[in-house]
Structure formats: C-alpha cells, structure tokens
Write an enzyme that holds these catalytic residues in place. Structure first.
Site, PDB file in Angstrom:
ATOM      1  N   GLY A 181       0.855  -1.199   0.000  1.00 52.69           N
ATOM      2  CA  GLY A 181       0.000   0.000   0.000  1.00 52.69           C
ATOM      3  C   GLY A 181       0.877   1.229   0.000  1.00 52.69           C
ATOM      4  O   GLY A 181       2.092   1.137   0.209  1.00 52.69           O
ATOM      5  N   ASP A 231       8.672   5.775   7.933  1.00 51.77           N
ATOM      6  CA  ASP A 231       8.338   7.097   8.469  1.00 51.77           C
ATOM      7  C   ASP A 231       7.458   7.906   7.519  1.00 51.77           C
ATOM      8  O   ASP A 231       7.105   9.051   7.825  1.00 51.77           O
ATOM      9  CB  ASP A 231       9.627   7.872   8.790  1.00 51.77           C
ATOM     10  N   ARG A 234      -1.578  -1.281 -10.126  1.00 56.12           N
ATOM     11  CA  ARG A 234      -0.400  -2.122 -10.305  1.00 56.12           C
ATOM     12  C   ARG A 234      -0.824  -3.583 -10.407  1.00 56.12           C
ATOM     13  O   ARG A 234      -1.946  -3.930  -9.994  1.00 56.12           O
ATOM     14  CB  ARG A 234       0.514  -1.994  -9.071  1.00 56.12           C
ATOM     15  N   ASP A 237       4.479  -4.981  -7.435  1.00 57.63           N
ATOM     16  CA  ASP A 237       3.817  -3.714  -7.077  1.00 57.63           C
ATOM     17  C   ASP A 237       4.412  -2.543  -7.848  1.00 57.63           C
ATOM     18  O   ASP A 237       3.896  -1.431  -7.774  1.00 57.63           O
ATOM     19  CB  ASP A 237       3.917  -3.446  -5.570  1.00 57.63           C
TER      20      ASP A 237
END
Ligand code: AMP
Ligand code: MG
Length: 483
Positions: free
Chosen positions: A87, A122, A180, A249
């Site tokens: 994701g 992050d 994708r 992906d």
C-alpha cells in the site's frame, strides 16, 4: 476556492478496501526546489508561479479544492519473489486531474507522511532520491519511453533520518493511474469475486476501453497487458535502463515505468549489470528484465483465473497459452528494436547473428552501450580505439554488406538509427554530481542537465561533457531501495 487542478474522483468509487481516505498533513516549511512548467502547461495544470512560497504550499498539498478527495491506495505485491501486503506507505493521491483533452492523471504526493500502510516506515522521502526520480522519469519521457512524470519537488523543512540526516522532500508524481499488478493481487487476496471484478471493470474503463466488447475480455486484457509490458521492457533494453526493483507492485496496468528507486542506466555493455544494493542474486539485472516481466505477468494472470472461467483447469490453460507465448513475442520485439538501432529493415537470416555478435564484442571489450551506437552513426568515429581491432572490422564488413542488401536508402537508415539511439542518457556520475550540488543548495547543474535530457536524440546540442564517460565499469555504482 481555486482551480489549480481539474479534479474528478473515480477510484474512490471502488469498494472501500482499495483505499483509505486521509487528509494531507501540513509540512513546516515548504520550499520549492523544482517545478516542471512544460508538463504543467501540457496538462492544463494552473499552478501560479509568481510567489514561490505559495507555489510550494500548493505542491505540499496544502490548498482547498471542493473536488479534492485525498487517499492512500491499498495493494500487495511480490517483493523479490515474496508475497507481501503493501500500500502507499508514503504517498497520497490528491485526485484525478482531467486535462482539456479528456486525459485522466493521478496527482500523487510522494513523501507526504505516514498512512495506514506505512508499516515500520516514516512516510517520508529525502531530497536526493526525489530529485533522482524527477531526473530519470523526465529523461525516460524524452527518450520516448512510457513513464510516470514528475511535476515538482519541494523541501518540507523536516529532517529525514536514513544512515544520516537528510532534507525531507515531496515529489509530485503524475501517472495515468497507480493501478499495479499488486493491486490485482490485493483484490484477488480478498477472495471475493465481486471485489476483483470491480477492479477489473475499472481498469478496462480507464486503460483498455478498446477491448470492452471482446467476448473473453479477461483473456484479452491479459494479452493486451502483456504486449504493453513487452513494449516497455524492449524500450528499457534499447537505452540500457535497469529498473532495479521489478516487484509486482512496481508494474503498472497502464504500461508506464513506475517507481524510480534503485534504477540506473548501464554504461559499458554487460548483460549482468545490476545496481540495487539489495539485489544480491541479480534477479533484476539488465538481462533478466524480460524474464521477470514474464514472471510478473504470470502473477497477474493468476489473479484473473476466477474471472476467466469457473472451470479452473480451463482458466489455467487459457492463461498459460498467453504466458508461454511471451518469450517469442518479446524476442521478435527485441530483434526489431535492435535492428532499428542498427538501421536495418527487411528480414534477413543474418540479423540475429549480426546483432548478437556486436553485443558479444561490446561485452568483451567493455564498450559503452550508448556510445557504440552513436559511433556506428558516424563512421569517422570508427577509426579509433577499440574499433581498430580485426574482430570489430570483420563484424563491420558483414554489417555493411547486410545494409547493402536492403531496399532502404542510406539516409533513411541513418534517420532510423537517430530515432532509436540516444546521444545522451542520464549517466550515473553526472546524476550523482548534480544531486550533490542540489543538496548543497546549487540547483543550476540540475537545471542545466534536465535541459540537456530534453533532447536526447539531438546531436547538435553541446553535450560533450555528457556524451563521453571515463567510467570503466558500473559495478561499484550502487543504488538503494527505501530511500
Ligand atoms: P518501493 O520499494 O518504493 O516500491 O516501496 C515498497 C513499499 O514500501 C511501498 O508500499 C511503499 O509505500 C513503502 N515505503 C517505502 N518507503 C517508505 C517510507 N519511508 N515510509 C513508509 N513506507 C514506505
Ligand atoms: Mg513501489
């Protein structure tokens, strides 16, 4: 209210499992580094440039638009062969911009903070890698290779910690879509045919409307998708591009090159060239790209099986027929491409041999992939250096005779070569130099380089600094994932 973009939203009409709606977090000190004015104009994006601070704010996603509905996409993927749920871990789609020609583009911020898909990351990106994506994606575009584009890079004013402290940045990426192979894998993993079918229908509508009336539309999509990927990989091979992280992906249904992480261009011709620091086995090396493309397409085919037929054996058989045909189709596509690089038309039994013996010679002599073809376009260059060897001279005689056999004028042959052989590519050493300057606040070398990369097939441009390279081998050059 403003109208920087002409937003519409269709992706968020898919079942909720495909995305998470999320606002864009403000960044402390947005600072404009680079903006792609030409791209903005060509897509009718109206971002004002008279106030740098205001422009940077817009490009950090900090503006109001009644049609803006920001979200992160869910997807999965095989990373180096292992299936994982992924994701958008550091990206947010602001919306789908529709140009005045009715073409639809995702406007995505990359490096804009954490999302529900961030896992341990992050959510941020650093200046160097975002400028690197900007340079290489724009270079690919001007090399006539399908690719996502880069609209801008801003600095956020935040620090990003990798091995050391870096300057936080956001890239605005423009893509025909971000669907994708991994999005299909994610849909299939939901084990709900309705969910899978909704993604399938959406994809056909957005990218493959030409096949909507076919009887077995699922098989047709697989065929068309395979052709798009074969075309893409053939183009990568043409210019010596190594993507470096061909996970499922990172393969788009639109057929655009996406995710410029550990990619780079090969200097000396070496089919085993790889750049990614984590690719120990060379899974994603230059020569493996067509093989991996086939592997990825097979993973895509698997997701379609429940739709192709309710009889699993029959579905597998139909899909397999297409997957098995890929190597042959690729080989034809590759040979046609190499022939264009050599200025050859018509079919001649010698073509494959002539091509392969040149490549072997290049490999043995550490010949630069780009420059060898440039030199072949100018016979004067062939009296020096490695071209003085008997081996090359013999090859060149055979090549010349082959050219005489074709029904194609010398000037047409040269034109064909010029359209397919770039004079300039984003050489790794130059990319690194301009990034270093940019990191220290000097953007002039970057801007100059980007200008040069806009005309890669133009010999007249003053490119001597960009054309010759003293680098003897690519192998010490390493690029990094997760930047
Ligand atoms: P990539 O190697 O760029 O294809 O990324 C693989 C996955 O890791 C994707 O799901 C990314 O969104 C995610 N990712 C990469 N970098 C970060 C980061 N700094 N923070 C969160 N997720 C990330
Ligand atoms: Mg990716």
């Amino acid at each position: 209210m403003n109208n920087y973009f002409n937003f519409e939203n269709t992706y968020t009409n898919l079942p909720k499992c495909f995305f998470t709606e999320q606002g864009v977090k403000q960044v402390p000190l947005p600072d404009l580094i680079i903006f792609n004015d030409k791209l903005a104009k060509s897509l009718n994006i109206n971002i004002p440039l008279n106030n740098k601070n205001e422009t940077a704010k817009i490009l950090s996603g900090n503006f109001n638009d009644k049609n803006m509905n920001t979200f992160a996409q869910a997807y999965a993927g095989h990373q180096f062969g292992h299936f994982t749920n992924l994701g958008d871990g550091r990206a947010i789609i602001l919306g789908e911009h529709v140009s005045k020609f009715g073409k639809r583009y995702d406007i995505q911020l990359k490096g804009s903070g954490i999302t529900p898909y961030s896992r341990q990351g992050d959510g941020k990106a650093a200046l160097g890698p975002m400028l690197r994506e900007y340079i290489i994606s724009e270079a690919m575009y001007y090399l006539n290779i399908p690719t996502t584009r880069s609209l801008s890079v801003i600095k956020t004013g935040e620090d990003v910690f990798r091995e050391k402290k870096l300057q936080g940045s956001i890239l605005t990426r423009i893509a025909e879509s971000h669907i994708r192979v991994g999005t299909f894998q994610y849909a299939a993993a939901q084990q709900d045919k309705k969910i899978l079918k909704s993604l399938f229908d959406y994809t056909v509508k957005r990218h493959y409307s030409n096949i909507k009336n076919y009887e077995n539309i699922y098989i047709e999509l697989l065929k068309e998708f395979s052709l798009k990927q074969i075309n893409l990989i053939t183009n990568w091979m043409r210019v010596g591009f190594v993507h470096g992280v061909m996970n499922t992906d990172n393969m788009t249904l639109s057929g655009e090159t996406i995710d410029y992480g550990p990619c780079a261009f090969m200097n000396n011709y070496d089919p085993n060239t790889k750049f990614s620091s984590i690719d120990h086995m060379g899974r994603y090396s230059y020569k493996n790209q067509p093989i991996i493309a086939q592997w990825n397409i097979a993973r895509f085919a698997e997701t379609l099986l429940p739709l192709i037929s309710s009889n699993l054996d029959e579905a597998i058989k139909k899909a397999e027929d297409i997957i098995k045909s890929i190597p042959k189709t690729y080989k034809t596509s590759w040979l046609n491409m190499m022939k264009k690089k050599l200025g050859l038309v018509d079919n001649d039994n010698e073509d494959e041999k002539i091509t392969n013996s040149l490549l072997s010679w290049m490999e043995e002599n550490n010949a630069d992939y780009t420059n060898t073809f440039v030199d072949l376009m100018n016979e004067e260059n062939l009296s020096q250096g490695i071209y003085k060897s008997n081996e090359f001279k013999n090859w060149f005689e055979i090549y010349k005779k082959r050219k005489l056999r074709q029904n194609f004028s010398k000037s047409k042959s040269l034109k064909l070569m010029k359209e397919n052989n770039p004079f300039v590519i984003p050489r790794n050493n130059i990319v690194e130099d301009v990034l270093l300057s940019a990191d220290r606040g000097n953007l002039e070398p970057l801007k100059k380089f980007l200008k040069i990369l806009e005309n890669p097939y133009d010999k007249n441009i003053k490119i001597s600094n960009y054309y010759k390279t003293d680098i003897k081998s690519d192998q010490p050059y390493m690029t990094y994932c997760g930047t």
